[in-house]
Write a protein that holds these residues in place. Structure first.
Motif, PDB file in Angstrom:
ATOM      1  N   LEU A 197       3.387   8.173   3.947  1.00 35.78           N
ATOM      2  CA  LEU A 197       3.363   7.467   2.648  1.00 35.78           C
ATOM      3  C   LEU A 197       3.190   6.136   2.649  1.00 35.78           C
ATOM      4  CD1 LEU A 197       4.014   8.219  -0.245  1.00 35.78           C
ATOM      5  CD2 LEU A 197       6.434   7.950   0.213  1.00 35.78           C
ATOM      6  N   ARG A 198       3.680   5.371   3.300  1.00 36.73           N
ATOM      7  CA  ARG A 198       3.383   3.814   3.745  1.00 36.73           C
ATOM      8  C   ARG A 198       1.956   3.716   3.774  1.00 36.73           C
ATOM      9  NH1 ARG A 198       6.337   3.052   7.804  1.00 36.73           N
ATOM     10  NH2 ARG A 198       8.286   3.010   6.676  1.00 36.73           N
ATOM     11  N   ARG A 199       1.414   4.480   4.548  1.00 42.93           N
ATOM     12  CA  ARG A 199       0.026   4.149   4.981  1.00 42.93           C
ATOM     13  C   ARG A 199      -0.880   4.333   3.572  1.00 42.93           C
ATOM     14  NH1 ARG A 199      -2.955   7.903   9.097  1.00 42.93           N
ATOM     15  NH2 ARG A 199      -3.434   8.893   7.026  1.00 42.93           N
ATOM     16  N   ALA A 200      -0.594   5.486   3.113  1.00 43.33           N
ATOM     17  CA  ALA A 200      -1.290   5.866   1.457  1.00 43.33           C
ATOM     18  C   ALA A 200      -0.828   4.918   0.550  1.00 43.33           C
ATOM     19  CB  ALA A 200      -0.689   7.128   1.137  1.00 43.33           C
ATOM     20  N   ALA A 201       0.320   4.053   0.527  1.00 43.16           N
ATOM     21  CA  ALA A 201       0.671   3.336  -0.315  1.00 43.16           C
ATOM     22  C   ALA A 201      -0.321   1.981  -0.130  1.00 43.16           C
ATOM     23  CB  ALA A 201       2.124   2.872  -0.279  1.00 43.16           C
ATOM     24  N   GLU A 202      -0.440   1.473   1.206  1.00 40.88           N
ATOM     25  CA  GLU A 202      -1.215   0.423   1.605  1.00 40.88           C
ATOM     26  C   GLU A 202      -2.555   0.498   1.216  1.00 40.88           C
ATOM     27  OE1 GLU A 202       0.194   0.236   5.745  1.00 40.88           O
ATOM     28  OE2 GLU A 202       1.935  -0.884   5.176  1.00 40.88           O
ATOM     29  N   GLN A 203      -2.978   1.726   0.988  1.00 37.91           N
ATOM     30  CA  GLN A 203      -4.510   2.016   0.979  1.00 37.91           C
ATOM     31  C   GLN A 203      -4.518   2.697  -0.493  1.00 37.91           C
ATOM     32  OE1 GLN A 203      -5.314   4.807   4.066  1.00 37.91           O
ATOM     33  NE2 GLN A 203      -5.628   3.098   5.470  1.00 37.91           N
ATOM     34  N   ARG A 204      -3.750   2.385  -1.446  1.00 36.49           N
ATOM     35  CA  ARG A 204      -3.827   2.885  -2.576  1.00 36.49           C
ATOM     36  C   ARG A 204      -5.059   2.750  -3.556  1.00 36.49           C
ATOM     37  NH1 ARG A 204       0.150  -0.652  -2.882  1.00 36.49           N
ATOM     38  NH2 ARG A 204       0.146  -2.311  -4.223  1.00 36.49           N
ATOM     39  N   GLU A 205      -5.510   1.565  -3.348  1.00 39.05           N
ATOM     40  CA  GLU A 205      -6.680   1.026  -4.277  1.00 39.05           C
ATOM     41  C   GLU A 205      -8.009   1.888  -3.613  1.00 39.05           C
ATOM     42  OE1 GLU A 205      -7.192  -3.034  -4.573  1.00 39.05           O
ATOM     43  OE2 GLU A 205      -5.129  -3.476  -5.143  1.00 39.05           O
ATOM     44  N   GLU A 206      -8.240   1.948  -2.420  1.00 37.03           N
ATOM     45  CA  GLU A 206      -9.299   2.614  -2.119  1.00 37.03           C
ATOM     46  C   GLU A 206      -9.102   4.107  -2.093  1.00 37.03           C
ATOM     47  OE1 GLU A 206     -12.773   3.815   0.071  1.00 37.03           O
ATOM     48  OE2 GLU A 206     -12.074   2.178  -1.080  1.00 37.03           O
ATOM     49  N   LEU A 207      -8.245   4.805  -1.778  1.00 42.13           N
ATOM     50  CA  LEU A 207      -7.930   6.138  -2.025  1.00 42.13           C
ATOM     51  C   LEU A 207      -8.013   6.522  -3.448  1.00 42.13           C
ATOM     52  CD1 LEU A 207      -4.761   6.823   0.257  1.00 42.13           C
ATOM     53  CD2 LEU A 207      -7.105   7.557   0.574  1.00 42.13           C
ATOM     54  N   ALA A 208      -7.316   5.386  -4.719  1.00 40.30           N
ATOM     55  CA  ALA A 208      -7.419   5.845  -6.056  1.00 40.30           C
ATOM     56  C   ALA A 208      -8.899   5.751  -6.279  1.00 40.30           C
ATOM     57  CB  ALA A 208      -6.722   4.795  -6.714  1.00 40.30           C
ATOM     58  N   ARG A 209      -9.928   5.008  -5.928  1.00 47.65           N
ATOM     59  CA  ARG A 209     -11.130   4.715  -6.310  1.00 47.65           C
ATOM     60  C   ARG A 209     -11.815   5.998  -5.735  1.00 47.65           C
ATOM     61  NH1 ARG A 209     -15.542   4.433  -4.001  1.00 47.65           N
ATOM     62  NH2 ARG A 209     -14.682   4.176  -1.741  1.00 47.65           N
ATOM     63  N   ARG A 210     -11.703   6.665  -4.600  1.00 54.16           N
ATOM     64  CA  ARG A 210     -12.367   7.565  -4.021  1.00 54.16           C
ATOM     65  C   ARG A 210     -11.870   9.057  -4.993  1.00 54.16           C
ATOM     66  NH1 ARG A 210     -10.740   7.635   1.525  1.00 54.16           N
ATOM     67  NH2 ARG A 210     -11.868   9.915   1.561  1.00 54.16           N
ATOM     68  N   ALA A 211     -10.482   8.773  -5.194  1.00 52.78           N
ATOM     69  CA  ALA A 211      -9.905  10.048  -5.952  1.00 52.78           C
ATOM     70  C   ALA A 211     -10.525  10.131  -7.353  1.00 52.78           C
ATOM     71  CB  ALA A 211      -8.539   9.812  -6.104  1.00 52.78           C
ATOM     72  N   VAL A 212     -10.897   8.931  -7.989  1.00 54.82           N
ATOM     73  CA  VAL A 212     -11.235   9.123  -9.363  1.00 54.82           C
ATOM     74  C   VAL A 212     -12.884   9.433  -9.289  1.00 54.82           C
ATOM     75  CG1 VAL A 212     -12.446   7.671 -11.369  1.00 54.82           C
ATOM     76  CG2 VAL A 212      -9.795   7.187 -10.506  1.00 54.82           C
ATOM     77  N   GLU A 213     -13.471   9.072  -8.247  1.00 60.24           N
ATOM     78  CA  GLU A 213     -14.769   9.582  -8.137  1.00 60.24           C
ATOM     79  C   GLU A 213     -14.835  10.932  -7.890  1.00 60.24           C
ATOM     80  OE1 GLU A 213     -18.768   8.964  -5.043  1.00 60.24           O
ATOM     81  OE2 GLU A 213     -17.275   7.257  -5.518  1.00 60.24           O
ATOM     82  N   ALA A 214     -13.978  11.315  -7.192  1.00 57.98           N
ATOM     83  CA  ALA A 214     -13.748  12.888  -6.823  1.00 57.98           C
ATOM     84  C   ALA A 214     -13.744  13.669  -7.992  1.00 57.98           C
ATOM     85  CB  ALA A 214     -12.719  13.415  -5.722  1.00 57.98           C
ATOM     86  N   VAL A 215     -12.724  13.179  -9.027  1.00 59.56           N
ATOM     87  CA  VAL A 215     -12.490  13.925 -10.276  1.00 59.56           C
ATOM     88  C   VAL A 215     -13.786  14.013 -11.227  1.00 59.56           C
ATOM     89  CG1 VAL A 215     -11.134  13.739 -12.576  1.00 59.56           C
ATOM     90  CG2 VAL A 215     -10.120  13.391 -10.268  1.00 59.56           C
ATOM     91  N   VAL A 216     -14.249  12.702 -11.089  1.00 61.43           N
ATOM     92  CA  VAL A 216     -15.562  12.821 -12.147  1.00 61.43           C
ATOM     93  C   VAL A 216     -16.741  13.720 -11.471  1.00 61.43           C
ATOM     94  CG1 VAL A 216     -17.434  11.281 -12.839  1.00 61.43           C
ATOM     95  CG2 VAL A 216     -15.233  10.308 -12.775  1.00 61.43           C
ATOM     96  N   ARG A 217     -16.945  13.683 -10.204  1.00 60.68           N
ATOM     97  CA  ARG A 217     -17.913  14.446  -9.615  1.00 60.68           C
ATOM     98  C   ARG A 217     -17.703  15.912  -9.792  1.00 60.68           C
ATOM     99  NH1 ARG A 217     -21.761  11.840  -7.240  1.00 60.68           N
ATOM    100  NH2 ARG A 217     -21.360   9.747  -6.412  1.00 60.68           N
ATOM    101  N   ARG A 218     -16.037  16.439  -9.682  1.00 63.08           N
ATOM    102  CA  ARG A 218     -15.760  17.905  -9.843  1.00 63.08           C
ATOM    103  C   ARG A 218     -16.140  18.441 -11.147  1.00 63.08           C
ATOM    104  NH1 ARG A 218     -11.480  21.143  -7.934  1.00 63.08           N
ATOM    105  NH2 ARG A 218     -11.883  23.303  -8.896  1.00 63.08           N
ATOM    106  N   PHE A 219     -15.788  17.547 -12.178  1.00 61.55           N
ATOM    107  CA  PHE A 219     -16.042  17.972 -13.469  1.00 61.55           C
ATOM    108  C   PHE A 219     -16.976  17.619 -14.377  1.00 61.55           C
ATOM    109  CE2 PHE A 219     -11.522  18.084 -12.319  1.00 61.55           C
ATOM    110  CZ  PHE A 219     -11.251  19.478 -12.430  1.00 61.55           C
ATOM    111  N   SER A 220     -18.111  17.094 -13.802  1.00 63.21           N
ATOM    112  CA  SER A 220     -19.460  16.679 -14.350  1.00 63.21           C
ATOM    113  C   SER A 220     -20.565  17.567 -14.355  1.00 63.21           C
ATOM    114  CB  SER A 220     -19.928  15.224 -13.856  1.00 63.21           C
ATOM    115  OG  SER A 220     -18.929  14.181 -14.103  1.00 63.21           O
ATOM    116  N   VAL A 221     -21.223  17.664 -15.270  1.00 61.94           N
ATOM    117  CA  VAL A 221     -22.408  18.741 -15.004  1.00 61.94           C
ATOM    118  C   VAL A 221     -23.474  18.251 -14.123  1.00 61.94           C
ATOM    119  CG1 VAL A 221     -23.970  19.897 -16.370  1.00 61.94           C
ATOM    120  CG2 VAL A 221     -21.818  19.817 -17.342  1.00 61.94           C
ATOM    121  N   GLU A 222     -23.663  16.984 -14.460  1.00 54.55           N
ATOM    122  CA  GLU A 222     -24.710  16.288 -13.768  1.00 54.55           C
ATOM    123  C   GLU A 222     -24.095  14.922 -12.834  1.00 54.55           C
ATOM    124  OE1 GLU A 222     -27.628  14.778 -16.444  1.00 54.55           O
ATOM    125  OE2 GLU A 222     -27.793  16.480 -17.471  1.00 54.55           O
TER     126      GLU A 222
END
Length: 116
Positions: A29-54
């Motif tokens: 959990l500590r490691r994830a919290a320290e890397q939260r900005e990078e993980l959040a950026r990658r997570a948002v990209e994954a959400v957009v890619r998952r639910f986008s048609v193009e």
């Protein structure tokens, strides 16, 4: 379940009631919290890619990055990290629903879900 509101109002959560298990999962959990900005950026990209048609544009990703706000970082008993987001503008998801992105122990995205 052990929770703590960390920096920026992000809730840090360990999904266990066993103190020994919590101690084992705390470094993850500590490691994830320290890397939260990078993980959040990658997570948002994954959400957009998952639910986008193009394939998403840079503008699509930027808009989603502004609209989806990291709310909770959770670690489960398997050591996987789940990032939960709030749809801050209310135009992407129905009220009461939010996207969640699961990362494995090597921080690779393994699943994107909509939760209620």
């Amino acid at each position: 379940m052990i929770t703590y509101e960390g920096p920026g109002g992000v809730v840090l959560l360990i999904d266990t009631e066993d103190p020994a298990e919590a101690e084992r999962l705390a470094p993850r959990l500590r490691r994830a919290a320290e890397q939260r900005e990078e993980l959040a950026r990658r997570a948002v990209e994954a959400v957009v890619r998952r639910f986008s048609v193009e394939p998403p544009t840079a503008e699509d990703l930027a808009e989603a990055g502004a609209d989806l706000v990291l709310d909770t970082i959770e670690v489960d008993g398997e050591g996987e990290v789940i990032l939960h987001f709030t749809d801050s503008c209310g135009k992407h998801l129905l009220d009461g629903y939010w996207p969640a992105v699961r990362f494995d122990e090597r921080d690779a995205v393994v699943d994107v879900t909509i939760e209620a």
